[in-house]
Design a protein around this motif. Structure first.
Motif, PDB file in Angstrom:
ATOM      1  N   ALA A 281      24.907  -7.242 -40.910  1.00 38.24           N
ATOM      2  CA  ALA A 281      26.029  -6.348 -40.616  1.00 38.24           C
ATOM      3  C   ALA A 281      27.134  -6.449 -41.675  1.00 38.24           C
TER       4      ALA A 281
ATOM      5  N   TRP B  13      20.548 -18.355 -23.700  1.00 39.52           N
ATOM      6  CA  TRP B  13      21.888 -18.144 -24.197  1.00 39.52           C
ATOM      7  C   TRP B  13      22.555 -19.504 -24.202  1.00 39.52           C
TER       8      TRP B  13
ATOM      9  N   GLY C 178      19.136  -3.245 -28.039  1.00 39.76           N
ATOM     10  CA  GLY C 178      18.577  -2.120 -27.285  1.00 39.76           C
ATOM     11  C   GLY C 178      17.836  -2.594 -26.053  1.00 39.76           C
TER      12      GLY C 178
ATOM     13  N   GLY D 163      25.082  -8.771 -32.506  1.00 43.63           N
ATOM     14  CA  GLY D 163      24.702  -8.904 -33.914  1.00 43.63           C
ATOM     15  C   GLY D 163      25.870  -8.741 -34.876  1.00 43.63           C
TER      16      GLY D 163
ATOM     17  N   VAL E 118      32.102  -9.638 -25.726  1.00 47.79           N
ATOM     18  CA  VAL E 118      33.243 -10.108 -24.949  1.00 47.79           C
ATOM     19  C   VAL E 118      34.207 -10.898 -25.836  1.00 47.79           C
TER      20      VAL E 118
ATOM     21  N   ILE F 246      29.059 -16.642 -33.910  1.00 48.00           N
ATOM     22  CA  ILE F 246      28.893 -16.533 -32.457  1.00 48.00           C
ATOM     23  C   ILE F 246      27.430 -16.180 -32.194  1.00 48.00           C
ATOM     24  N   ASP F 247      26.762 -17.014 -31.394  1.00 48.46           N
ATOM     25  CA  ASP F 247      25.331 -16.800 -31.145  1.00 48.46           C
ATOM     26  C   ASP F 247      25.067 -15.454 -30.511  1.00 48.46           C
TER      27      ASP F 247
END
Ligand code: NAD
Length: 232
Positions: A219, A31, A178, A14, A93, A21-22
């Motif tokens: 964010a 994905w 989570g 997130g 990553v 970036i997905d």
């Protein structure tokens, strides 16, 4: 209330979403149109290495075009100014924390920009494709794979993460659903240790009820606001 000196921050997909970036769970469990089982497990790699390498080649190329956003920048600012211990444990990553300037970063799920040679066990910085099976720069074997932790594999440096959690006065989780363990369990470990806990996420995550406080929003807005507050 005890003074906050040591902080552990867990980040997830997130925090990079607004950089383009997905996230992982954004599109109904797929994905980038692949089922996780088809691209992010050791079994998938054994079955169809070319498909898995191509999938990671595309993502490795794509992240190099992306830029850190205000949330990465704010955490880098906190890293630069925070006098106590601070560890940014990222499940991501991508390298956007580092490109924003953060240095106290631990990649528990590995890094797109590294290749791991399964013959000589050396990890090398890597920006190019792997699908054409280039030789390992150290031993020459054509056994390089993405240095990312797949489902069913052990995340990196768990000892260092738990040591930091034991010493932390505050645990902050940013942009993570989570849903992926063991990271999803850090909040419970923190609570058992009596550590303060804060969640910053777009929406309530699966483990939201474990946090003492949840702040919801993008964010790029809520992370800089929190950083400003903690540095006051
Ligand atoms: P996730 O996709 O499961 O969850 C992302 C979370 O971020 C969700 O709770 C969502 O509500 C929240 N979110 C989405 N946009 C946001 C925004 N703008 N601001 C704040 N929060 C936002 O991701 P995860 O929990 O990190 O787990 C996925 C796994 O997939 C990780 O293990 C990671 O290694 C991998 N992954 C990494 C990347 C990356 O490196 N950028 C991207 C996708 C997946």
């Amino acid at each position: 209330m005890t003074e906050i000196r040591n902080i552990v921050i867990l980040t997830g997909a997130g925090i990079s979403a607004e950089s383009g970036i997905d996230t992982f769970r954004g599109a109904g469990g797929l994905w980038e149109n692949h089922r996780v089982e088809d691209v992010a497990t050791p079994e998938a790699f054994a079955r169809d290495p070319a498909l898995v390498q191509r999938f990671y080649d595309i993502r490795r190329a794509a992240i190099q075009e992306k830029l850190p956003n205000a949330a990465h920048m704010a955490l880098a600012g906190l890293d630069a100014r925070w006098k106590g211990d601070l560890l940014i444990v990222t499940q991501n990553v991508d390298d956007l924390h580092e490109r924003a300037g953060a240095s106290r970063v631990l990649h528990m799920h590995g890094e797109h920009l590294k290749a791991w040679c399964t013959s000589c066990d050396v990890r090398s910085h890597w920006r190019a494709p792997l699908a054409d099976r280039p030789p390992c720069p150290v031993c020459g074997a054509r056994t390089l794979r993405p240095d990312v932790v797949w489902f069913g594999e052990m995340p990196y440096r768990m000892d260092a993460i738990y040591a930091a959690l034991r010493d932390a006065d505050l645990f902050v989780s940013i942009g993570t659903s989570g849903a992926v363990y063991p990271a999803a369990g850090f909040v419970r470990d923190a609570r058992e240790l009596g550590t303060r806990t804060l969640e910053l996420n777009l929406e309530r995550s699966q483990g939201s009820h474990w946090f003492e406080e949840s702040r919801l929003g993008p964010a790029s807005e809520i992370v800089p606001a929190w950083v400003e507050e903690i540095l006051m």
